[in-house]
Design an enzyme around this catalytic site. Structure first.
Site, PDB file in Angstrom:
ATOM      1  N   TYR A  69     -39.499 -87.041  17.923  1.00  0.00           N
ATOM      2  CA  TYR A  69     -40.755 -86.578  17.316  1.00  0.00           C
ATOM      3  C   TYR A  69     -41.828 -87.656  17.436  1.00  0.00           C
ATOM      4  O   TYR A  69     -43.007 -87.354  17.617  1.00  0.00           O
ATOM      5  CB  TYR A  69     -40.563 -86.235  15.837  1.00  0.00           C
ATOM      6  CG  TYR A  69     -39.790 -84.956  15.607  1.00  0.00           C
ATOM      7  CD1 TYR A  69     -40.454 -83.736  15.491  1.00  0.00           C
ATOM      8  CD2 TYR A  69     -38.416 -84.958  15.490  1.00  0.00           C
ATOM      9  CE1 TYR A  69     -39.765 -82.561  15.280  1.00  0.00           C
ATOM     10  CE2 TYR A  69     -37.709 -83.788  15.269  1.00  0.00           C
ATOM     11  CZ  TYR A  69     -38.385 -82.587  15.171  1.00  0.00           C
ATOM     12  OH  TYR A  69     -37.697 -81.428  14.966  1.00  0.00           O
ATOM     13  N   LYS A 114     -35.424 -78.446  20.635  1.00  0.00           N
ATOM     14  CA  LYS A 114     -35.487 -79.823  21.097  1.00  0.00           C
ATOM     15  C   LYS A 114     -34.226 -80.552  20.653  1.00  0.00           C
ATOM     16  O   LYS A 114     -33.636 -80.113  19.668  1.00  0.00           O
ATOM     17  CB  LYS A 114     -36.725 -80.539  20.579  1.00  0.00           C
ATOM     18  CG  LYS A 114     -37.001 -80.478  19.078  1.00  0.00           C
ATOM     19  CD  LYS A 114     -35.966 -80.869  18.049  1.00  0.00           C
ATOM     20  CE  LYS A 114     -35.381 -82.237  18.037  1.00  0.00           C
ATOM     21  NZ  LYS A 114     -34.319 -82.385  16.965  1.00  0.00           N
TER      22      LYS A 114
HETATM   23  P1  NAD Z   1     -25.878 -77.033  13.146  1.00  0.00           P
HETATM   24  O1  NAD Z   1     -24.697 -77.894  13.367  1.00  0.00           O
HETATM   25  O2  NAD Z   1     -26.260 -76.724  11.749  1.00  0.00           O
HETATM   26  O3  NAD Z   1     -25.687 -75.642  13.916  1.00  0.00           O
HETATM   27  C1  NAD Z   1     -25.196 -75.584  15.231  1.00  0.00           C
HETATM   28  C2  NAD Z   1     -24.559 -74.234  15.476  1.00  0.00           C
HETATM   29  O4  NAD Z   1     -23.974 -74.279  16.779  1.00  0.00           O
HETATM   30  C3  NAD Z   1     -23.438 -73.900  14.487  1.00  0.00           C
HETATM   31  O5  NAD Z   1     -23.556 -72.558  14.085  1.00  0.00           O
HETATM   32  C4  NAD Z   1     -22.168 -74.101  15.306  1.00  0.00           C
HETATM   33  O6  NAD Z   1     -21.110 -73.257  14.902  1.00  0.00           O
HETATM   34  C5  NAD Z   1     -22.645 -73.747  16.710  1.00  0.00           C
HETATM   35  N1  NAD Z   1     -21.820 -74.317  17.772  1.00  0.00           N
HETATM   36  C6  NAD Z   1     -21.495 -73.659  18.894  1.00  0.00           C
HETATM   37  N2  NAD Z   1     -20.727 -74.415  19.666  1.00  0.00           N
HETATM   38  C7  NAD Z   1     -20.549 -75.583  19.030  1.00  0.00           C
HETATM   39  C8  NAD Z   1     -19.838 -76.765  19.334  1.00  0.00           C
HETATM   40  N3  NAD Z   1     -19.161 -76.892  20.486  1.00  0.00           N
HETATM   41  N4  NAD Z   1     -19.875 -77.779  18.465  1.00  0.00           N
HETATM   42  C9  NAD Z   1     -20.593 -77.682  17.313  1.00  0.00           C
HETATM   43  N5  NAD Z   1     -21.280 -76.566  16.970  1.00  0.00           N
HETATM   44  C10 NAD Z   1     -21.266 -75.531  17.813  1.00  0.00           C
HETATM   45  O7  NAD Z   1     -27.079 -77.703  13.924  1.00  0.00           O
HETATM   46  P2  NAD Z   1     -28.634 -77.430  13.711  1.00  0.00           P
HETATM   47  O8  NAD Z   1     -29.150 -78.436  12.762  1.00  0.00           O
HETATM   48  O9  NAD Z   1     -28.869 -76.017  13.437  1.00  0.00           O
HETATM   49  O10 NAD Z   1     -29.211 -77.844  15.169  1.00  0.00           O
HETATM   50  C11 NAD Z   1     -29.162 -76.961  16.279  1.00  0.00           C
HETATM   51  C12 NAD Z   1     -30.233 -77.375  17.288  1.00  0.00           C
HETATM   52  O11 NAD Z   1     -31.500 -77.297  16.657  1.00  0.00           O
HETATM   53  C13 NAD Z   1     -30.137 -78.799  17.815  1.00  0.00           C
HETATM   54  O12 NAD Z   1     -30.530 -78.840  19.152  1.00  0.00           O
HETATM   55  C14 NAD Z   1     -31.132 -79.585  16.976  1.00  0.00           C
HETATM   56  O13 NAD Z   1     -31.661 -80.714  17.640  1.00  0.00           O
HETATM   57  C15 NAD Z   1     -32.196 -78.540  16.767  1.00  0.00           C
HETATM   58  N6  NAD Z   1     -32.930 -78.775  15.521  1.00  0.00           N
HETATM   59  C16 NAD Z   1     -34.289 -78.699  15.555  1.00  0.00           C
HETATM   60  C17 NAD Z   1     -35.013 -78.869  14.397  1.00  0.00           C
HETATM   61  C18 NAD Z   1     -36.499 -78.703  14.423  1.00  0.00           C
HETATM   62  O14 NAD Z   1     -37.142 -79.036  13.439  1.00  0.00           O
HETATM   63  N7  NAD Z   1     -37.066 -78.178  15.488  1.00  0.00           N
HETATM   64  C19 NAD Z   1     -34.368 -79.150  13.190  1.00  0.00           C
HETATM   65  C20 NAD Z   1     -32.978 -79.193  13.183  1.00  0.00           C
HETATM   66  C21 NAD Z   1     -32.262 -78.989  14.359  1.00  0.00           C
END
Ligand code: NAD
Length: 431
Positions: free
Chosen positions: A263, A178
């Protein structure tokens, strides 16, 4: 006791989150290797049942003892749905990958990352061979990997659409984080691509699989709250690095609203079982703060539902972590505090009984929400079921997000058309 049960019961894994993650990964590596939960050998079909690789142990205790509380039965490795995890950021490393060891029906089979060194290290932890490591260019070659049946997209929000569409074209089922995307148009093309490829599309609304949220849904359906009149919720936190993609409009699609505010209104929808018809909203964006040059800092909104239910929600990127919800009916209310968290969610209910005010805190076993959500996806794949939170659920949240921003921008209330059909599939089988 199964190998996974012994891992889950390791007292080391239940204290400090950082050390429990380390000890868990140590344990998981050994356990996964021992259990043969790395990817299958080339040519071996992951869907072919092979009962021989399931481990069954004799009961140690007499019948007079209460049975050990194990999370099994787990499916044998060869029967599990193999997932490719796309994007090895915070959520994948800290929540999703560890959750595979708590899942019953899933195994991690491939990784997709732009950083080869990182993916090699993670692959070593989870027993994934080099041939199942991909980058964002070679991602489409997943089509030729028989170990992978499903793809879990864990990338910045605006990249979800491209990777869902490409994953569907590769013939794989899709679980997407999401918010589903950053525009209605993208949500629609993700749904269309998965339909055209005849693959499942599920949005990872983990709270819809979480046992205490499910208990509230049950209470509402059974009329325990009476007519539901009001819902209040907040979900916020202090953001740090202004350079993070969450602070960039093009990658995030907005600020706190699509990231954490979602949420609140998703919960208003699934807990009440109703769809909102109108919204009034405000946002604040102090552009002098480098975190908020492109996206809002906070957002407050009130949703009106056809039954008369009013949902009042707030979300922020500049407040100390605050996660709460309460759904109030004429006979009782139920609240989660904290709500929306990965762990530690607490349910409280309040009602009047025989002239007395009764406050209760039902004890409901906490479960890993990511394992529950992934297991639901695996069951949908294995039994050809419609996911409980399909693309249509994410699409409707995107329409609501757009309506909230429109109201904040115009200073007017904005009508929200009801979805043409229910946005949720059948209830998950377990929670
Ligand atoms: P994050 O920044 O920690 O990780 C993102 C990953 O994407 C990194 O490994 C990064 O290298 C990669 N990436 C690839 N292309 C990229 C670009 N162009 N710019 C930036 N990063 C790039 O983020 P996250 O917290 O892991 O979030 C990822 C997804 O998960 C999002 O959609 C977020 O909304 C979702 N999320 C959901 C929950 C949940 O509880 N369901 C919690 C946190 C995040």
């Amino acid at each position: 006791m199964s190998l996974f049960a012994s891992l889950a019961r390791d007292p080391e894994t239940s204290s400090d989150p950082a050390s429990s993650r380390r000890s868990f990964l140590r344990g998981a590596t050994t356990a996964l290797a021992a259990a043969g939960l790395g990817p299958l050998a080339a040519g071996q079909s992951p869907t072919k049942p092979n009962a021989q690789d399931a481990v069954h142990l004799p009961e140690l205790h007499a019948d007079t003892e209460a049975p050990d509380k194990t999370p099994g039965p787990f499916e044998a490795p060869s029967q599990r749905t193999g997932f490719a995890v796309v994007g090895l950021g915070t959520l994948s490393l800290n929540q999703i990958l560890p959750a595979f060891a708590k899942s019953k029906y899933c195994r991690v089979a491939a990784l997709v990352s732009g950083d080869r060194d990182k993916s090699r290290k993670i692959a070593a932890q989870y027993g994934i061979p080099d041939r199942s490591l991909y980058d964002y260019k070679t991602y489409d070659q997943l089509a030729q990997n028989p170990d992978v049946q499903a793809i879990y997209i864990v990338l910045p929000n605006s990249l979800h659409a491209e990777f869902v569409v490409r994953g569907a074209k590769a013939g794989k089922h899709i679980l997407c984080e999401k918010p589903m995307a950053t525009s209605v148009k993208d949500c629609e093309r993700m749904i269309a691509a998965c339909k055209a490829a005849n693959v499942k599309l599920m949005i990872a609304y983990r709270q819809q699989y979480e046992p205490m949220n499910r208990q509230i849904i049950k209470m509402v359906k059974e009329g325990k709250l009476g007519t539901v009149k009001s819902f209040i919720a907040t979900n916020g936190q202090n953001q740090g690095d202004p350079a993070q993609w969450r602070q960039k409009l093009a990658l995030a699609g907005g600020g706190c609203l699509p990231d954490v505010g979602i949420y609140c209104f998703n919960a208003a929808r699934f807990l009440s079982g109703e769809e909102p018809s109108e919204v009034v909203a405000f946002t604040t964006q102090p552009k002098s703060d480098p975190r908020f040059t492109e996206v809002e800092e906070s957002c407050g909104f009130t949703l009106h539902f056809p039954s008369g239910l009013i949902a009042t929600c707030s979300t922020g990127y500049g407040i100390h972590r605050s996660q709460f919800l309460r759904i109030e009916g004429e006979k009782a209310w139920a609240e989660l505090s904290p709500a929306f968290a990965y762990t530690g969610i607490k349910l409280k209910t309040n009602r009047t009984e025989d002239g007395h005010n009764v406050l209760s805190e039902p004890s409901i076993e906490e479960k890993d929400q990511f394992a529950l959500e992934m297991d639901h996806m695996a069951q949908c794949v294995q039994q050809n079921l419609q996911p409980h939170t399909p693309g249509e659920e994410g699409l409707h949240d995107q329409r609501i997000t757009d309506a909230i921003y429109e109201s904040a921008r115009t200073g007017r209330s904005v009508k929200i058309a009801p979805p043409p059909q229910p946005t949720r599939g059948p209830d998950p089988q377990e929670s």
